[in-house]
Motif scaffolding. Structure first.
Motif, PDB file in Angstrom:
ATOM      1  N   GLN A  35       0.830  -1.209   0.000  1.00 12.99           N
ATOM      2  CA  GLN A  35       0.000   0.000   0.000  1.00 12.99           C
ATOM      3  C   GLN A  35       0.861   1.253   0.000  1.00 12.99           C
ATOM      4  O   GLN A  35       2.015   1.249   0.432  1.00 12.99           O
ATOM      5  CB  GLN A  35      -0.908   0.023   1.227  1.00 12.99           C
ATOM      6  CG  GLN A  35      -0.153   0.022   2.541  1.00 12.99           C
ATOM      7  CD  GLN A  35      -1.061  -0.039   3.749  1.00 12.99           C
ATOM      8  OE1 GLN A  35      -2.059   0.689   3.803  1.00 12.99           O
ATOM      9  NE2 GLN A  35      -0.744  -0.908   4.694  1.00 12.99           N
ATOM     10  N   THR A  36       0.275   2.333  -0.502  1.00 17.55           N
ATOM     11  CA  THR A  36       0.879   3.664  -0.397  1.00 17.55           C
ATOM     12  C   THR A  36      -0.196   4.641   0.049  1.00 17.55           C
ATOM     13  O   THR A  36      -1.396   4.416  -0.133  1.00 17.55           O
ATOM     14  CB  THR A  36       1.476   4.153  -1.730  1.00 17.55           C
ATOM     15  OG1 THR A  36       0.434   4.252  -2.706  1.00 17.55           O
ATOM     16  CG2 THR A  36       2.571   3.202  -2.220  1.00 17.55           C
ATOM     17  N   LEU A  37       0.257   5.735   0.624  1.00 21.59           N
ATOM     18  CA  LEU A  37      -0.629   6.826   1.035  1.00 21.59           C
ATOM     19  C   LEU A  37       0.003   8.124   0.571  1.00 21.59           C
ATOM     20  O   LEU A  37       1.177   8.381   0.855  1.00 21.59           O
ATOM     21  CB  LEU A  37      -0.799   6.844   2.555  1.00 21.59           C
ATOM     22  CG  LEU A  37      -1.518   8.062   3.155  1.00 21.59           C
ATOM     23  CD1 LEU A  37      -2.965   8.123   2.698  1.00 21.59           C
ATOM     24  CD2 LEU A  37      -1.425   8.040   4.687  1.00 21.59           C
ATOM     25  N   THR A  38      -0.758   8.946  -0.152  1.00 23.47           N
ATOM     26  CA  THR A  38      -0.263  10.236  -0.629  1.00 23.47           C
ATOM     27  C   THR A  38      -1.068  11.359   0.008  1.00 23.47           C
ATOM     28  O   THR A  38      -2.302  11.363  -0.055  1.00 23.47           O
ATOM     29  CB  THR A  38      -0.359  10.335  -2.161  1.00 23.47           C
ATOM     30  OG1 THR A  38       0.436   9.308  -2.755  1.00 23.47           O
ATOM     31  CG2 THR A  38       0.152  11.687  -2.646  1.00 23.47           C
ATOM     32  N   ILE A  39      -0.367  12.305   0.607  1.00 24.92           N
ATOM     33  CA  ILE A  39      -0.984  13.490   1.204  1.00 24.92           C
ATOM     34  C   ILE A  39      -0.443  14.684   0.439  1.00 24.92           C
ATOM     35  O   ILE A  39       0.769  14.894   0.383  1.00 24.92           O
ATOM     36  CB  ILE A  39      -0.648  13.604   2.700  1.00 24.92           C
ATOM     37  CG1 ILE A  39      -1.049  12.326   3.430  1.00 24.92           C
ATOM     38  CG2 ILE A  39      -1.337  14.821   3.320  1.00 24.92           C
ATOM     39  CD1 ILE A  39      -0.519  12.250   4.851  1.00 24.92           C
ATOM     40  N   ARG A  40      -1.319  15.488  -0.161  1.00 32.61           N
ATOM     41  CA  ARG A  40      -0.868  16.584  -1.027  1.00 32.61           C
ATOM     42  C   ARG A  40      -1.591  17.876  -0.672  1.00 32.61           C
ATOM     43  O   ARG A  40      -2.790  17.880  -0.372  1.00 32.61           O
ATOM     44  CB  ARG A  40      -1.120  16.252  -2.505  1.00 32.61           C
ATOM     45  CG  ARG A  40      -0.695  17.374  -3.444  1.00 32.61           C
ATOM     46  CD  ARG A  40      -0.805  17.011  -4.903  1.00 32.61           C
ATOM     47  NE  ARG A  40      -0.513  18.164  -5.757  1.00 32.61           N
ATOM     48  CZ  ARG A  40       0.477  18.225  -6.642  1.00 32.61           C
ATOM     49  NH1 ARG A  40       1.270  17.186  -6.818  1.00 32.61           N
ATOM     50  NH2 ARG A  40       0.676  19.322  -7.367  1.00 32.61           N
ATOM     51  N   HIS A  41      -0.834  18.949  -0.737  1.00 33.63           N
ATOM     52  CA  HIS A  41      -1.425  20.285  -0.595  1.00 33.63           C
ATOM     53  C   HIS A  41      -0.969  21.154  -1.758  1.00 33.63           C
ATOM     54  O   HIS A  41       0.187  21.094  -2.180  1.00 33.63           O
ATOM     55  CB  HIS A  41      -0.989  20.954   0.713  1.00 33.63           C
ATOM     56  CG  HIS A  41      -1.497  22.352   0.835  1.00 33.63           C
ATOM     57  ND1 HIS A  41      -0.725  23.463   0.520  1.00 33.63           N
ATOM     58  CD2 HIS A  41      -2.709  22.837   1.179  1.00 33.63           C
ATOM     59  CE1 HIS A  41      -1.446  24.558   0.699  1.00 33.63           C
ATOM     60  NE2 HIS A  41      -2.650  24.208   1.094  1.00 33.63           N
ATOM     61  N   ASP A  42      -1.885  21.966  -2.275  1.00 37.39           N
ATOM     62  CA  ASP A  42      -1.595  22.880  -3.378  1.00 37.39           C
ATOM     63  C   ASP A  42      -2.035  24.289  -3.001  1.00 37.39           C
ATOM     64  O   ASP A  42      -3.200  24.508  -2.658  1.00 37.39           O
ATOM     65  CB  ASP A  42      -2.346  22.456  -4.641  1.00 37.39           C
ATOM     66  CG  ASP A  42      -1.927  21.092  -5.138  1.00 37.39           C
ATOM     67  OD1 ASP A  42      -0.905  20.998  -5.823  1.00 37.39           O
ATOM     68  OD2 ASP A  42      -2.632  20.101  -4.832  1.00 37.39           O
ATOM     69  N   SER A  43      -1.118  25.229  -3.084  1.00 37.46           N
ATOM     70  CA  SER A  43      -1.476  26.646  -3.063  1.00 37.46           C
ATOM     71  C   SER A  43      -1.511  27.103  -4.517  1.00 37.46           C
ATOM     72  O   SER A  43      -0.470  27.184  -5.177  1.00 37.46           O
ATOM     73  CB  SER A  43      -0.451  27.475  -2.279  1.00 37.46           C
ATOM     74  OG  SER A  43      -0.663  27.369  -0.894  1.00 37.46           O
TER      75      SER A  43
END
Length: 223
Positions: free
Chosen positions: A178-186
């Motif tokens: 498994q993988t988990l991706t946490i992303r934030h974009d301004s």
């Protein structure tokens, strides 16, 4: 501070983030824009200090520390969004002013960091990809460095600098199957304004000469 209104100066006022901060201050009922400092405006920081309770600094890594020291020595509090310099001298009380520094003032970015820290306690490994506009001077970004510092384990950072970007970060965590991706974009620099104004309203009340990280204000019980 007069009548509960905080007088705010902006260093780096001609820059894109600086312009957004100026507009945010002008729109706030409890703040007044007392001065704009920027070489492009032919206005040095020293010329506005006497009119300010708090200065917000979004300048350059090679000038931010000197700016901040000038502020605190003059009894003016400073909120710093510039990264890529060592803020350690600000932790020593050199004057009556306080300093508040955050690698990222976007509230969503601080939430991303918090979630990544929690996830790193339960996943085997993680890496960070940070993406910024091509004019950003420091790499890796202050946000990426701070995220990696707070997370469990050794977290490599990969930096991307391209036109068309503003400020973006992915934390990718992996474990068995498994993988988990946490992303934030301004996507716009106005994303930084609410966090900056939160710090402006807080900095005079902090007990330490230097506080680092907007998470200290959003999650004080966890600090």
């Amino acid at each position: 501070m007069t009548g509960g209104v905080i007088r705010v100066g902006v260093a780096g006022a001609a820059g894109r983030v600086g312009q957004a901060i100026c507009a945010g201050v002008e729109a706030a009922g409890d703040l007044v824009l007392a001065g704009r400092a920027d070489p492009a405006l032919d206005t040095p920081l020293a010329s506005i200090l006497g009119d300010c309770d708090v200065v917000v600094d979004f300048t350059r890594p090679d000038t931010a520390l000197d700016n901040a020291l000038a502020c605190v020595t003059a009894g003016v509090h400073v909120v710093i969004g510039t990264t890529g310099f060592d803020p350690a001298p600000l932790a020593e009380r050199r004057g009556p002013g306080n300093a508040f520094l955050a690698p990222n003032f976007a509230i969503g970015a601080v939430l991303m960091m918090r979630f990544a820290v929690e996830a790193s306690r339960h996943m085997a490994r993680a890496e960070i990809i940070e993406l910024h506009h091509d004019a950003k001077l420091d790499a890796p970004s202050g946000t990426a460095r701070r995220t990696a510092e707070l997370m469990e384990g050794d977290v490599p950072i990969h930096s991307v600098r391209l036109p068309g970007l503003v400020a973006h970060q992915e934390v990718i965590l992996g474990d068995v199957g498994q993988t988990l991706t946490i992303r934030h974009d301004s996507t716009d620099r106005t994303s930084f304004v609410p966090g900056v104004l939160l710090a402006v309203r807080h900095v005079a009340r902090q007990d330490e000469p230097l506080v680092v990280g907007l998470e200290r204000l959003l999650f004080p019980d966890a600090a």
